[in-house]
Design an enzyme around this catalytic site. Structure first.
Site, PDB file in Angstrom:
ATOM      1  N   HIS A  65       0.837  -1.215   0.000  1.00 53.78           N
ATOM      2  CA  HIS A  65       0.000   0.000   0.000  1.00 53.78           C
ATOM      3  C   HIS A  65       0.874   1.269   0.000  1.00 53.78           C
ATOM      4  O   HIS A  65       2.063   1.199  -0.283  1.00 53.78           O
ATOM      5  CB  HIS A  65      -0.994  -0.052   1.166  1.00 53.78           C
ATOM      6  CG  HIS A  65      -1.608  -1.416   1.339  1.00 53.78           C
ATOM      7  ND1 HIS A  65      -2.593  -1.891   0.503  1.00 53.78           N
ATOM      8  CD2 HIS A  65      -1.332  -2.436   2.202  1.00 53.78           C
ATOM      9  CE1 HIS A  65      -2.915  -3.127   0.876  1.00 53.78           C
ATOM     10  NE2 HIS A  65      -2.156  -3.488   1.888  1.00 53.78           N
ATOM     11  N   GLU A 103      -1.958   0.247   8.291  1.00 56.74           N
ATOM     12  CA  GLU A 103      -1.099  -0.824   7.775  1.00 56.74           C
ATOM     13  C   GLU A 103       0.041  -0.286   6.922  1.00 56.74           C
ATOM     14  O   GLU A 103       1.162  -0.761   7.010  1.00 56.74           O
ATOM     15  CB  GLU A 103      -1.933  -1.824   6.962  1.00 56.74           C
ATOM     16  CG  GLU A 103      -1.095  -3.010   6.500  1.00 56.74           C
ATOM     17  CD  GLU A 103      -1.679  -3.728   5.296  1.00 56.74           C
ATOM     18  OE1 GLU A 103      -2.859  -3.520   4.976  1.00 56.74           O
ATOM     19  OE2 GLU A 103      -0.926  -4.497   4.665  1.00 56.74           O
ATOM     20  N   HIS A 158       3.187  -6.969   4.657  1.00 56.32           N
ATOM     21  CA  HIS A 158       1.808  -6.549   4.918  1.00 56.32           C
ATOM     22  C   HIS A 158       1.407  -6.942   6.337  1.00 56.32           C
ATOM     23  O   HIS A 158       2.084  -7.727   7.003  1.00 56.32           O
ATOM     24  CB  HIS A 158       0.842  -7.252   3.949  1.00 56.32           C
ATOM     25  CG  HIS A 158       0.884  -6.738   2.550  1.00 56.32           C
ATOM     26  ND1 HIS A 158      -0.117  -5.975   1.991  1.00 56.32           N
ATOM     27  CD2 HIS A 158       1.827  -6.890   1.577  1.00 56.32           C
ATOM     28  CE1 HIS A 158       0.192  -5.675   0.738  1.00 56.32           C
ATOM     29  NE2 HIS A 158       1.368  -6.225   0.448  1.00 56.32           N
ATOM     30  N   GLU A 234       2.221 -11.728   5.600  1.00 60.94           N
ATOM     31  CA  GLU A 234       1.182 -11.090   6.420  1.00 60.94           C
ATOM     32  C   GLU A 234       1.633 -11.277   7.862  1.00 60.94           C
ATOM     33  O   GLU A 234       1.570 -12.378   8.412  1.00 60.94           O
ATOM     34  CB  GLU A 234      -0.182 -11.749   6.186  1.00 60.94           C
ATOM     35  CG  GLU A 234      -0.783 -11.480   4.819  1.00 60.94           C
ATOM     36  CD  GLU A 234      -1.440 -10.097   4.698  1.00 60.94           C
ATOM     37  OE1 GLU A 234      -1.277  -9.265   5.619  1.00 60.94           O
ATOM     38  OE2 GLU A 234      -2.105  -9.863   3.664  1.00 60.94           O
TER      39      GLU A 234
HETATM   40 ZN    ZN Z   1      -1.866  -5.264   2.953  1.00 62.16          ZN
END
Ligand code: ZN
Length: 274
Positions: A65, A103, A158, A234
């Protein structure tokens, strides 16, 4: 690559074994008991091994992102190639903790820390974005950055936003079924190495996604489009209070970075002639 492996093999077969490059132990290299009784001082041989045996190894770090994505939906919602004949939005805004820690900021901070740790060991680090205030780049461009850099490893960082507060733990995704050789064994090995690093850092395996911390995926554009060994980590669930607290703390992010970097270095040593 074969020449590099041969050179490394020659060095490792000789007295420079004390350098620790073939040791399974995580970084930083610590002379083994055998090395300590050797007549060769470890710090000297370590620096010799670095300058003689190592060619530049590039790792691409992809903090998921970006901080400016939310203000440009026209850009980030545009469809881009996602591999396997599909398209996906250019990028997304990512998730956040219940207290509002974003995030993208977590990903950026951890990636910078991982990069610093890798650079300290002589790795060339390329990031897919230059700051945490911009827009994008699109997921296909992120993959292209890794491909153009000839990365020995590409690591997307992430944190998840699973709605179930009981969902917790990390998982490491890789492209499956693989679309090229790099997405096969090398990417699985990278995923396993990063998983080992996170386990060694006392981070729990995901209890809601993947299996044993690994998640084969066919729907992640950055992985589908990669021609280099690539994984997406993640780190945990930002909606889980305990993990949110860890992610929101400097110490927690430093722990994540140490764990991920140690996994990447282990992979480079085992599979990239590092
Ligand atoms: Zn993400």
């Amino acid at each position: 690559m074969f020449a590099v492996r041969s050179l490394v093999g020659l060095v490792l077969s000789g007295v420079l074994l004390v350098a620790g490059c073939s040791s399974p132990a995580p970084p930083p290299p610590v002379p083994s008991a055998a090395a300590r009784v050797s007549s060769v001082p470890a710090p000297v041989s370590s620096s010799v091994a670095s300058s003689v045996a190592r060619e530049p190894v590039t790792v691409v770090l992809d903090p998921g992102h970006n901080g400016g994505n939310a203000r440009r939906p026209d850009v980030i919602n545009a469809p881009v190639p996602a591999g396997r004949g599909e398209t996906k939005p250019c990028n997304t805004t990512g998730t956040a903790t219940d207290r509002g820690y974003a995030e993208h900021a977590f990903n950026w901070d951890v990636a910078q820390r991982v990069g610093s740790l890798l650079e300290a060991q002589g790795v060339r680090v390329v990031y897919t974005r230059a700051d945490d205030t911009g827009v994008g780049p699109c997921v296909n461009e992120r993959a292209a950055i890794g491909n153009r850099a000839g990365a020995a490893a590409v690591v997307s960082i992430h944190a998840d936003g699973a709605t179930s507060a009981g969902a917790r733990g990390f998982h490491v995704a890789y492209s499956a079924p693989p679309l090229n050789a790099a997405q096969g064994a090398p990417s699985v090995e990278l995923a396993e190495a990063v998983r080992s690093g996170l386990l060694a850092g006392d981070f729990p395996l995901s209890n809601y996604l993947g299996s044993d911390g690994l998640a084969p995926r066919d729907d992640l554009a950055g992985l589908n489009l990669s021609e280099r060994p690539a994984v997406l980590v993640e780190c945990g669930n930002m909606r889980n209070a305990a993990e949110a607290a860890t992610m929101s703390s400097v110490d927690g992010r430093a722990r994540y970075a140490t764990a991920i970097a140690s996994g990447v270095v282990a992979f480079l040593r085992e599979h990239a002639g590092f």
